[in-house]
Structures are given as structure tokens and as C-alpha cells.
Design a protein around this motif. Structure first.
Motif, PDB file in Angstrom:
ATOM      1  N   LEU A  11      43.674  21.946  -4.489  1.00  0.00           N
ATOM      2  CA  LEU A  11      43.640  23.465  -5.048  1.00  0.00           C
ATOM      3  C   LEU A  11      43.457  22.677  -6.915  1.00  0.00           C
ATOM      4  O   LEU A  11      42.707  22.858  -7.872  1.00  0.00           O
ATOM      5  N   ILE A  12      45.043  22.693  -6.833  1.00  0.00           N
ATOM      6  CA  ILE A  12      44.950  22.230  -8.275  1.00  0.00           C
ATOM      7  C   ILE A  12      44.896  21.001  -8.878  1.00  0.00           C
ATOM      8  O   ILE A  12      44.885  20.924 -10.448  1.00  0.00           O
ATOM      9  N   PHE A  13      45.591  20.268  -7.996  1.00  0.00           N
ATOM     10  CA  PHE A  13      45.159  18.686  -8.068  1.00  0.00           C
ATOM     11  C   PHE A  13      43.225  18.195  -9.127  1.00  0.00           C
ATOM     12  O   PHE A  13      43.490  17.509  -9.304  1.00  0.00           O
ATOM     13  N   GLY A  14      43.317  19.119  -7.661  1.00  0.00           N
ATOM     14  CA  GLY A  14      41.646  18.280  -8.117  1.00  0.00           C
ATOM     15  C   GLY A  14      41.286  17.647  -7.309  1.00  0.00           C
ATOM     16  O   GLY A  14      42.180  16.956  -6.359  1.00  0.00           O
ATOM     17  N   LYS A  15      40.244  16.921  -7.436  1.00  0.00           N
ATOM     18  CA  LYS A  15      40.101  15.376  -6.706  1.00  0.00           C
ATOM     19  C   LYS A  15      41.344  14.323  -6.516  1.00  0.00           C
ATOM     20  O   LYS A  15      41.769  14.032  -8.354  1.00  0.00           O
ATOM     21  N   VAL A  43      53.512  14.734  -3.868  1.00  0.00           N
ATOM     22  CA  VAL A  43      52.528  16.131  -3.938  1.00  0.00           C
ATOM     23  C   VAL A  43      50.916  15.610  -3.546  1.00  0.00           C
ATOM     24  O   VAL A  43      50.716  15.546  -2.336  1.00  0.00           O
ATOM     25  N   ALA A  44      50.875  14.594  -4.209  1.00  0.00           N
ATOM     26  CA  ALA A  44      49.544  13.658  -3.903  1.00  0.00           C
ATOM     27  C   ALA A  44      49.270  13.235  -2.427  1.00  0.00           C
ATOM     28  O   ALA A  44      48.271  12.984  -1.664  1.00  0.00           O
ATOM     29  N   LEU A  45      50.072  12.559  -2.515  1.00  0.00           N
ATOM     30  CA  LEU A  45      50.598  11.075  -1.065  1.00  0.00           C
ATOM     31  C   LEU A  45      50.558  12.485  -0.006  1.00  0.00           C
ATOM     32  O   LEU A  45      50.032  12.298   1.405  1.00  0.00           O
ATOM     33  N   GLY A  46      51.538  13.518  -0.373  1.00  0.00           N
ATOM     34  CA  GLY A  46      51.370  14.541   0.816  1.00  0.00           C
ATOM     35  C   GLY A  46      50.337  14.786   1.248  1.00  0.00           C
ATOM     36  O   GLY A  46      50.558  14.761   2.924  1.00  0.00           O
ATOM     37  N   PHE A  47      49.652  15.617   0.579  1.00  0.00           N
ATOM     38  CA  PHE A  47      48.385  16.575   0.921  1.00  0.00           C
ATOM     39  C   PHE A  47      47.127  15.366   1.559  1.00  0.00           C
ATOM     40  O   PHE A  47      45.986  15.389   1.569  1.00  0.00           O
ATOM     41  N   SER A  48      47.292  13.859   0.978  1.00  0.00           N
ATOM     42  CA  SER A  48      46.340  12.861   1.446  1.00  0.00           C
ATOM     43  C   SER A  48      46.443  12.167   2.614  1.00  0.00           C
ATOM     44  O   SER A  48      45.441  11.481   3.081  1.00  0.00           O
ATOM     45  N   MET A  49      47.615  12.159   3.462  1.00  0.00           N
ATOM     46  CA  MET A  49      47.512  11.659   4.400  1.00  0.00           C
ATOM     47  C   MET A  49      46.652  12.503   5.552  1.00  0.00           C
ATOM     48  O   MET A  49      46.930  13.778   5.091  1.00  0.00           O
ATOM     49  N   PRO A  50      46.878  12.254   6.860  1.00  0.00           N
ATOM     50  CA  PRO A  50      46.007  12.220   7.967  1.00  0.00           C
ATOM     51  C   PRO A  50      47.109  13.488   9.009  1.00  0.00           C
ATOM     52  O   PRO A  50      46.461  13.979   9.225  1.00  0.00           O
ATOM     53  N   HIS A 138      48.136   6.015  -9.061  1.00  0.00           N
ATOM     54  CA  HIS A 138      48.392   6.402 -10.367  1.00  0.00           C
ATOM     55  C   HIS A 138      47.216   7.604 -10.708  1.00  0.00           C
ATOM     56  O   HIS A 138      45.750   8.238 -10.140  1.00  0.00           O
ATOM     57  N   GLY A 139      47.527   7.857 -11.997  1.00  0.00           N
ATOM     58  CA  GLY A 139      47.274   9.914 -12.246  1.00  0.00           C
ATOM     59  C   GLY A 139      48.074  10.355 -13.117  1.00  0.00           C
ATOM     60  O   GLY A 139      48.306   9.734 -13.885  1.00  0.00           O
ATOM     61  N   PRO A 140      47.904  11.856 -13.051  1.00  0.00           N
ATOM     62  CA  PRO A 140      48.766  12.327 -13.682  1.00  0.00           C
ATOM     63  C   PRO A 140      49.744  12.213 -13.622  1.00  0.00           C
ATOM     64  O   PRO A 140      50.623  11.689 -12.916  1.00  0.00           O
ATOM     65  N   THR A 141      50.760  12.631 -14.117  1.00  0.00           N
ATOM     66  CA  THR A 141      52.485  12.270 -14.434  1.00  0.00           C
ATOM     67  C   THR A 141      53.046  13.411 -14.525  1.00  0.00           C
ATOM     68  O   THR A 141      53.806  13.393 -14.889  1.00  0.00           O
ATOM     69  N   SER A 142      52.196  14.670 -15.174  1.00  0.00           N
ATOM     70  CA  SER A 142      53.165  15.633 -15.414  1.00  0.00           C
ATOM     71  C   SER A 142      52.258  17.008 -15.859  1.00  0.00           C
ATOM     72  O   SER A 142      51.050  16.815 -15.450  1.00  0.00           O
ATOM     73  N   PHE A 143      52.602  18.260 -14.998  1.00  0.00           N
ATOM     74  CA  PHE A 143      51.673  19.807 -14.400  1.00  0.00           C
ATOM     75  C   PHE A 143      51.334  19.553 -15.771  1.00  0.00           C
ATOM     76  O   PHE A 143      49.789  20.320 -15.747  1.00  0.00           O
ATOM     77  N   LYS A 144      51.828  19.612 -16.966  1.00  0.00           N
ATOM     78  CA  LYS A 144      50.840  19.954 -18.229  1.00  0.00           C
ATOM     79  C   LYS A 144      49.705  18.856 -18.335  1.00  0.00           C
ATOM     80  O   LYS A 144      48.923  19.134 -18.438  1.00  0.00           O
ATOM     81  N   ASN A 149      44.052  17.437 -18.741  1.00  0.00           N
ATOM     82  CA  ASN A 149      42.985  17.007 -18.556  1.00  0.00           C
ATOM     83  C   ASN A 149      42.382  17.044 -17.648  1.00  0.00           C
ATOM     84  O   ASN A 149      41.376  15.971 -16.971  1.00  0.00           O
ATOM     85  N   ARG A 150      43.026  17.545 -16.491  1.00  0.00           N
ATOM     86  CA  ARG A 150      42.383  17.199 -15.477  1.00  0.00           C
ATOM     87  C   ARG A 150      41.954  15.810 -14.184  1.00  0.00           C
ATOM     88  O   ARG A 150      41.287  15.583 -14.492  1.00  0.00           O
TER      89      ARG A 150
END
Length: 193
Positions: A11-15, A43-50, A138-144, A149-150
Motif C-alpha cells: 500500500l505504501i510502496f505502490g507499484k 521490503v520490495a523483494l519481501g512482498f514481491s516473492m510468491p 532499482h527504485g526509491p532509496t529512502s522513505f522520504k 516522488n512515488r
């Protein structure tokens, strides 16, 4: 808690675009190895795996009660990077043989430079006889940056492969192969996003 936090992160990360998801093994355990520049790639890797990913994490992250509690709840386990014990290998091998996904950041720490992998992932893959899946984020590197920028994030999955080595020289060679695969995926991910 893993499912709850994964859904919250989505939800926070988006696409997050996952390239080559079809390459992920469908049966049995495997090691997913990824570039590591920021905590957001975890985080991204964790929720992207099956399925749930059991991440190897530096033991210092478990020094405080609340972070340690959360890390255990999301299936992370501590590793002493300076002085690895036999349990550093036994735990992931046991998980993999049981069909789980184990996440390893082979560079051992966050870095903006090309990955120079350590031998842990190769050793574990060799002992457990499961595939290694190289990946890059590859993508955002900080929570800010994520909130401001999403930015679209991308994870590129590489071709899984198995490791069969018998001596230290072969282990070193295989470690360099893994570094090369991840670094190529980093370049590919940068072109996409």
C-alpha cells in the motif's frame, strides 16, 4: 504478521514492477540473492516473492527487543558477519530443504557500488542443492523519496541456476559468477525505471 506487513508495504510502496517473474522456481526452496542499496529493497523483494522470504540479517539488528521481535515475526534470522558460526549455514539449509525461500544479500551490506559477493550464498546453495535466483532492485532509496516522488520501483529476476562445487577455488569462482549476474541485472533494472 508477515502477511499484514507485506500488504501494508504494498500500500505504501505502490507499484513495483517485477520483470521475469516467470523464472522463479515453482516447486521447492530457493535462494533469492539481490542487490542491496537501501532497506527499501528488502521490503520490495519481501512482498514481491510468491511466498514469505526468510532473510538473513546482521545480528546487530537483533540487539534491541522491539526490532528483534518484529524481525523474528517476519521470518528474518541473525547472522554474525564477522565470525559466522555453523548455525549461520545450518538454519538456511534446513529452511531451503523444507521448501522455503531464503533471501541473501551477497554483498553483506548496503552499497551503491557494484556487488562483490561473499561466499555465503554459494556455500548455502551448494549444501542445500537448491537454485540460486539472482535479482536486482532499482527504485526509491529512502522513505522520504518514496512518499515524495512515488518513483516506480523495479525488480529484475535473473535465470535461476544451481551450484555444485567441491573446493575453495571453485567457490571463489562461483562467487564471482554470482557477482557478475547481479551486476548485469542492476544495469538492466536501471534502464527500465
Amino acid at each position: 504478521m508477515y502477511s499484514f506487513l507485506a500488504n501494508l508495504a504494498k500500500l505504501i510502496f505502490g507499484k513495483v514492477e517485477i520483470r521475469n517473474a516467470h523464472l522463479l522456481p515453482q516447486d521447492g526452496g530457493y535462494i533469492v540473492t539481490c542487490s542491496h542499496k537501501t532497506w527499501l529493497d528488502v521490503v520490495a523483494l519481501g512482498f514481491s516473492m510468491p511466498g514469505p522470504v526468510h532473510f538473513m540479517a546482521k545480528k546487530e539488528l537483533f540487539d534491541r527487543k522491539i526490532p528483534a521481535y518484529i524481525l523474528h515475526k517476519i521470518h528474518a534470522f541473525p547472522v554474525n558477519r564477522e565470525n559466522p558460526s555453523p548455525s549461520s549455514i545450518k538454519k538456511p539449509v534446513k529452511l531451503l530443504r523444507a521448501g522455503s525461500i531464503v533471501g541473501v544479500f551477497p554483498g553483506g551490506t548496503r552499497s551503491d557500488e557494484d556487488v562483490e559477493a561473499k561466499r555465503g550464498a554459494i556455500t548455502i546453495a551448494n549444501l542445500s542443492r537448491v537454485p540460486i535466483v539472482p535479482a536486482a532492485y532499482h527504485g526509491p532509496t529512502s522513505f522520504k523519496e518514496l512518499l515524495r516522488n512515488r518513483h516506480k520501483a523495479v525488480i529484475v529476476i535473473g535465470q535461476p541456476y544451481t551450484v555444485r562445487t567441491k573446493d575453495k577455488e571453485q567457490m571463489t569462482a562461483e562467487t564471482k559468477v554470482l557477482s557478475g549476474k547481479i551486476n548485469e541485472l542492476i544495469k538492466e533494472a536501471q534502464k527500465i525505471s
